[in-house]
Design a protein around this motif. Sequence first.
Motif, PDB file in Angstrom:
ATOM      1  N   VAL A  61       0.840  -1.192   0.000  1.00 32.34           N
ATOM      2  CA  VAL A  61       0.000   0.000   0.000  1.00 32.34           C
ATOM      3  C   VAL A  61       0.878   1.246   0.000  1.00 32.34           C
ATOM      4  CG1 VAL A  61      -1.719   1.319   1.302  1.00 32.34           C
ATOM      5  CG2 VAL A  61      -1.906  -1.172   1.160  1.00 32.34           C
ATOM      6  N   GLY A  62       1.968   1.195   0.772  1.00 30.82           N
ATOM      7  CA  GLY A  62       2.870   2.332   0.823  1.00 30.82           C
ATOM      8  C   GLY A  62       3.440   2.675  -0.537  1.00 30.82           C
ATOM      9  N   ASP A  63       3.863   1.649  -1.287  1.00 26.29           N
ATOM     10  CA  ASP A  63       4.384   1.885  -2.630  1.00 26.29           C
ATOM     11  C   ASP A  63       3.302   2.442  -3.555  1.00 26.29           C
ATOM     12  OD1 ASP A  63       6.876   0.989  -1.917  1.00 26.29           O
ATOM     13  OD2 ASP A  63       6.526  -1.064  -2.600  1.00 26.29           O
ATOM     14  N   SER A  64       2.065   1.981  -3.372  1.00 22.87           N
ATOM     15  CA  SER A  64       0.966   2.428  -4.219  1.00 22.87           C
ATOM     16  C   SER A  64       0.613   3.887  -3.963  1.00 22.87           C
ATOM     17  CB  SER A  64      -0.274   1.560  -3.986  1.00 22.87           C
ATOM     18  OG  SER A  64       0.001   0.216  -4.276  1.00 22.87           O
ATOM     19  N   MET A  65       0.777   4.327  -2.721  1.00 25.73           N
ATOM     20  CA  MET A  65       0.442   5.701  -2.367  1.00 25.73           C
ATOM     21  C   MET A  65       1.553   6.679  -2.738  1.00 25.73           C
ATOM     22  SD  MET A  65      -2.586   5.831  -1.142  1.00 25.73           S
ATOM     23  CE  MET A  65      -2.599   7.451  -0.356  1.00 25.73           C
TER      24      MET A  65
ATOM     25  N   ASP B 232      -4.219   9.654   5.760  1.00 29.90           N
ATOM     26  CA  ASP B 232      -4.286   9.474   7.202  1.00 29.90           C
ATOM     27  C   ASP B 232      -5.634   8.925   7.661  1.00 29.90           C
ATOM     28  OD1 ASP B 232      -5.014  12.166   6.233  1.00 29.90           O
ATOM     29  OD2 ASP B 232      -5.639  12.507   8.310  1.00 29.90           O
ATOM     30  N   LEU B 233      -6.655   9.031   6.778  1.00 32.78           N
ATOM     31  CA  LEU B 233      -7.987   8.528   7.125  1.00 32.78           C
ATOM     32  C   LEU B 233      -8.223   7.091   6.640  1.00 32.78           C
ATOM     33  CD1 LEU B 233     -10.192  11.670   6.366  1.00 32.78           C
ATOM     34  CD2 LEU B 233      -9.400  10.845   8.594  1.00 32.78           C
ATOM     35  N   MET B 234      -7.282   6.556   5.899  1.00 31.77           N
ATOM     36  CA  MET B 234      -7.452   5.188   5.397  1.00 31.77           C
ATOM     37  C   MET B 234      -7.366   4.185   6.541  1.00 31.77           C
ATOM     38  SD  MET B 234      -5.253   5.328   1.841  1.00 31.77           S
ATOM     39  CE  MET B 234      -5.226   3.530   1.704  1.00 31.77           C
ATOM     40  N   ASP B 235      -8.243   3.188   6.466  1.00 31.31           N
ATOM     41  CA  ASP B 235      -8.179   2.108   7.443  1.00 31.31           C
ATOM     42  C   ASP B 235      -8.490   0.799   6.739  1.00 31.31           C
ATOM     43  OD1 ASP B 235     -10.847   2.253   6.933  1.00 31.31           O
ATOM     44  OD2 ASP B 235     -11.465   2.735   8.988  1.00 31.31           O
ATOM     45  N   THR B 236      -8.527  -0.280   7.485  1.00 36.51           N
ATOM     46  CA  THR B 236      -8.791  -1.596   6.899  1.00 36.51           C
ATOM     47  C   THR B 236     -10.031  -2.216   7.524  1.00 36.51           C
ATOM     48  OG1 THR B 236      -7.411  -2.739   8.527  1.00 36.51           O
ATOM     49  CG2 THR B 236      -6.334  -1.988   6.497  1.00 36.51           C
ATOM     50  N   ARG B 237     -10.641  -3.092   6.756  1.00 32.35           N
ATOM     51  CA  ARG B 237     -11.746  -3.912   7.246  1.00 32.35           C
ATOM     52  C   ARG B 237     -11.398  -5.364   7.003  1.00 32.35           C
ATOM     53  NH1 ARG B 237     -16.068  -0.600   3.709  1.00 32.35           N
ATOM     54  NH2 ARG B 237     -16.425   1.200   5.066  1.00 32.35           N
ATOM     55  N   PRO B 238     -11.612  -6.236   7.978  1.00 31.80           N
ATOM     56  CA  PRO B 238     -11.314  -7.654   7.762  1.00 31.80           C
ATOM     57  C   PRO B 238     -12.217  -8.246   6.692  1.00 31.80           C
ATOM     58  CG  PRO B 238     -12.499  -7.325   9.834  1.00 31.80           C
ATOM     59  CD  PRO B 238     -12.144  -5.961   9.326  1.00 31.80           C
ATOM     60  N   LEU B 239     -11.644  -9.105   5.847  1.00 35.48           N
ATOM     61  CA  LEU B 239     -12.420  -9.737   4.778  1.00 35.48           C
ATOM     62  C   LEU B 239     -12.405 -11.258   4.890  1.00 35.48           C
ATOM     63  CD1 LEU B 239     -14.087  -9.152   2.213  1.00 35.48           C
ATOM     64  CD2 LEU B 239     -11.966  -9.382   0.895  1.00 35.48           C
ATOM     65  N   ALA B 240     -11.265 -11.843   5.154  1.00 38.67           N
ATOM     66  CA  ALA B 240     -11.185 -13.306   5.287  1.00 38.67           C
ATOM     67  C   ALA B 240      -9.918 -13.666   6.056  1.00 38.67           C
ATOM     68  CB  ALA B 240     -11.172 -13.973   3.899  1.00 38.67           C
ATOM     69  N   PRO B 241      -9.944 -14.788   6.781  1.00 35.12           N
ATOM     70  CA  PRO B 241      -8.763 -15.174   7.561  1.00 35.12           C
ATOM     71  C   PRO B 241      -7.634 -15.744   6.712  1.00 35.12           C
ATOM     72  CG  PRO B 241     -10.505 -16.789   7.834  1.00 35.12           C
ATOM     73  CD  PRO B 241     -11.095 -15.661   7.043  1.00 35.12           C
ATOM     74  N   SER B 242      -7.945 -16.131   5.464  1.00 32.42           N
ATOM     75  CA  SER B 242      -6.913 -16.728   4.609  1.00 32.42           C
ATOM     76  C   SER B 242      -7.341 -16.627   3.151  1.00 32.42           C
ATOM     77  CB  SER B 242      -6.690 -18.202   4.972  1.00 32.42           C
ATOM     78  OG  SER B 242      -7.854 -18.958   4.659  1.00 32.42           O
ATOM     79  N   LEU B 243      -6.398 -16.862   2.248  1.00 33.57           N
ATOM     80  CA  LEU B 243      -6.727 -16.871   0.819  1.00 33.57           C
ATOM     81  C   LEU B 243      -7.660 -18.026   0.480  1.00 33.57           C
ATOM     82  CD1 LEU B 243      -3.283 -16.021  -0.817  1.00 33.57           C
ATOM     83  CD2 LEU B 243      -5.333 -14.589  -0.785  1.00 33.57           C
ATOM     84  N   GLU B 244      -7.454 -19.156   1.130  1.00 35.17           N
ATOM     85  CA  GLU B 244      -8.330 -20.306   0.867  1.00 35.17           C
ATOM     86  C   GLU B 244      -9.778 -19.970   1.175  1.00 35.17           C
ATOM     87  OE1 GLU B 244     -10.845 -23.589   1.845  1.00 35.17           O
ATOM     88  OE2 GLU B 244      -9.873 -22.404   3.411  1.00 35.17           O
TER      89      GLU B 244
ATOM     90  N   ASP C 190      -1.974  -9.540   4.217  1.00 41.47           N
ATOM     91  CA  ASP C 190      -0.912  -9.403   5.204  1.00 41.47           C
ATOM     92  C   ASP C 190       0.076 -10.539   4.959  1.00 41.47           C
ATOM     93  OD1 ASP C 190       0.714  -9.583   7.531  1.00 41.47           O
ATOM     94  OD2 ASP C 190      -0.802  -8.514   8.701  1.00 41.47           O
ATOM     95  N   GLY C 191       1.241 -10.206   4.436  1.00 32.32           N
ATOM     96  CA  GLY C 191       2.202 -11.239   4.058  1.00 32.32           C
ATOM     97  C   GLY C 191       2.763 -12.021   5.223  1.00 32.32           C
TER      98      GLY C 191
ATOM     99  N   ALA D 190      -1.299   4.826   8.245  1.00 29.12           N
ATOM    100  CA  ALA D 190      -1.183   4.093   9.504  1.00 29.12           C
ATOM    101  C   ALA D 190      -0.137   2.997   9.331  1.00 29.12           C
ATOM    102  CB  ALA D 190      -2.525   3.498   9.891  1.00 29.12           C
ATOM    103  N   ALA D 191       0.618   2.732  10.373  1.00 29.12           N
ATOM    104  CA  ALA D 191       1.723   1.776  10.287  1.00 29.12           C
ATOM    105  C   ALA D 191       1.258   0.402   9.808  1.00 29.12           C
ATOM    106  CB  ALA D 191       2.405   1.661  11.653  1.00 29.12           C
ATOM    107  N   GLU D 192       0.074  -0.026  10.264  1.00 25.51           N
ATOM    108  CA  GLU D 192      -0.408  -1.361   9.894  1.00 25.51           C
ATOM    109  C   GLU D 192      -0.775  -1.460   8.422  1.00 25.51           C
ATOM    110  OE1 GLU D 192      -5.182  -0.954  10.832  1.00 25.51           O
ATOM    111  OE2 GLU D 192      -3.956  -2.342  11.996  1.00 25.51           O
ATOM    112  N   LEU D 193      -0.964  -0.319   7.755  1.00 21.92           N
ATOM    113  CA  LEU D 193      -1.348  -0.326   6.345  1.00 21.92           C
ATOM    114  C   LEU D 193      -0.162  -0.350   5.395  1.00 21.92           C
ATOM    115  CD1 LEU D 193      -4.364   2.111   5.742  1.00 21.92           C
ATOM    116  CD2 LEU D 193      -4.067  -0.158   4.770  1.00 21.92           C
ATOM    117  N   ARG D 194       0.942   0.217   5.794  1.00 20.96           N
ATOM    118  CA  ARG D 194       2.036   0.465   4.855  1.00 20.96           C
ATOM    119  C   ARG D 194       2.526  -0.782   4.146  1.00 20.96           C
ATOM    120  NH1 ARG D 194       5.403   4.199   9.115  1.00 20.96           N
ATOM    121  NH2 ARG D 194       3.815   5.837   9.328  1.00 20.96           N
TER     122      ARG D 194
END
Length: 406
Positions: free
Chosen positions: A60-64, A114-126, A97-98, A71-75
Motif C-alpha cells: 500500500v505504501g508503494d501504491s500511495m 491518514d484517514l485510510m483504514d482496513t476492514r477484515p475480509l477473510a482469515p486466509s486466501l483459501e 498481510d504477508g 497508519a503503520a499497519e497499512l504500509r
Amino acid sequence: MSTTDIAGTVGTAVITLTEDDLDPYVTHAPTRRWLSGPGLPADGDLLSFDALRTDGLRTVGDSMGDPDQLAAELRDRLVIGGILGADGRETDSVLLDGATGEISTTYFLHDRPDLMDTRPLAPSLEKLVRFATAADELAALRGQFASYAGRLGPQAVAEASRQLLALFEEGTDGDPGPFWKMTAVIRPLSLVAGPGTTSGLALDLPPRLLDEAFGPGRIARFEEVDFPSTLTHEPTRRFLRETGLPEDGYWFSLDTDVPLPTLAEYEAICATEREDGITAAHLPAGADRLIRLGHLLEDTSLLIDGTTGAVLCWSEPDTTLRPLNADVSTLAFTLWLINREKSLATIHALTDAYDQLAETMSRTLATADPIACDPTPSTPSDDGWRYWPGVFGDEARKQAADMIKA
C-alpha cells in the motif's frame, strides 16, 4: 507470475506466483503455498485479481507514493486485487498481510491517506476464494446453488441466505464480518421473483409480497378512471389495478390524490403555479404519452411510458430523461428490496460498511433488472447516470462524510 488454464476444465484459469515473486513480501508459509499452488481465480463476478497480473505484488505504501501519512499497519499490506462493483469496476482494494495471511480491504484516499483504514475480509486466501466462489455460484445459480434454479419466493430466499451464511460463519468462527453478512442476506433477495411468464412484465412477483412488506394500508391500487387514455400498455394497467405500488418509502412517493397526469399535463399545471416552470420546449419527446406516477428525490418525476410500460425518471433541473426500471414489476421489486434491506441492515449491523452495502444493493438489483443499473446511454441526452445506484452511492458518501467530520 503466470495465468494458467487447467486442461479439460471450464472457468478454472488461475493466477499463480513464483517463489521469486513472493520474496520478500510473503513470509506466511500457507499463503506462499496457496499463491504458488492453487493460486487465485483469474476471472470472477465478485473479486478481481488483475492487480497481480498488471503490477505484481506491491505494498500500500508503494501504491500511495508517500507512505509516511499512512497508519503503520497499512504500509506493508500487499495490494492483490479489488472488490468489483455492479458496473464491473473495482471499488475497495483487497489487501494481504504477508506475515499472517489475513485478508482485508481498504479504500484508497489519495488526498487523505491518514484517514485510510482496513476492514477484515477473510482469515486466509483459501477462505477468500471459497467465499467468493459461493457468491458467484449463487449469482449464476450453479454449483452448490444450482438447485435454486426455478425455485422462487420468500422460502427460497430464506433457504439460500441460511446456506450462504452458514458457509461464511463456518470459515470465520461464526463472525464473517459485514461484507459477507450482506452478501448472505442481501444477494439472495433476487430469488424472490422470477421471469415474467403470466404477468406479461419482466417479473412475476409472489402474491401479496408488497402487502406483507409494507402493510396492506400502504399499497395504492389504481382504478380505470385514474388512467389517462395514453396508458395503453395492458400488463402495466393490470399490475397497477391488481398488485399496486407502495404509496411512499425511501427515495420515492406516489401521487394518489388525482388521476394520473401525463408529463406534459403535469408540467403545464406547474408552469401556472411558479415562474420557473418547465416549458413545452424543454420536455422530452413523447411527453404526452409519459404518465407521471409520482416523484423521486431532487425534483425528479417518476414516469411510465404509456405505450411500452418502461419506467423512467425525468429530472427537471437538467431536463434529462433517463431509464429507471424495466417496468412496474421491477420498480415494485426495487421498492421491496430497499424496504427489506432497511430491516436486514438493522438486524445484522450492515451499515458499518455502507459503501459495500450500496454496491451489494446495486448488484442485487442488477440481477433482477439490468436496465436499472446499466449506464449505457439510451438517448442522445442520457448521461448514463442511474437513479437507484446513484442514491445508494449518495447514502454511502454521506456516511463517509459524517465519519470524516467525526
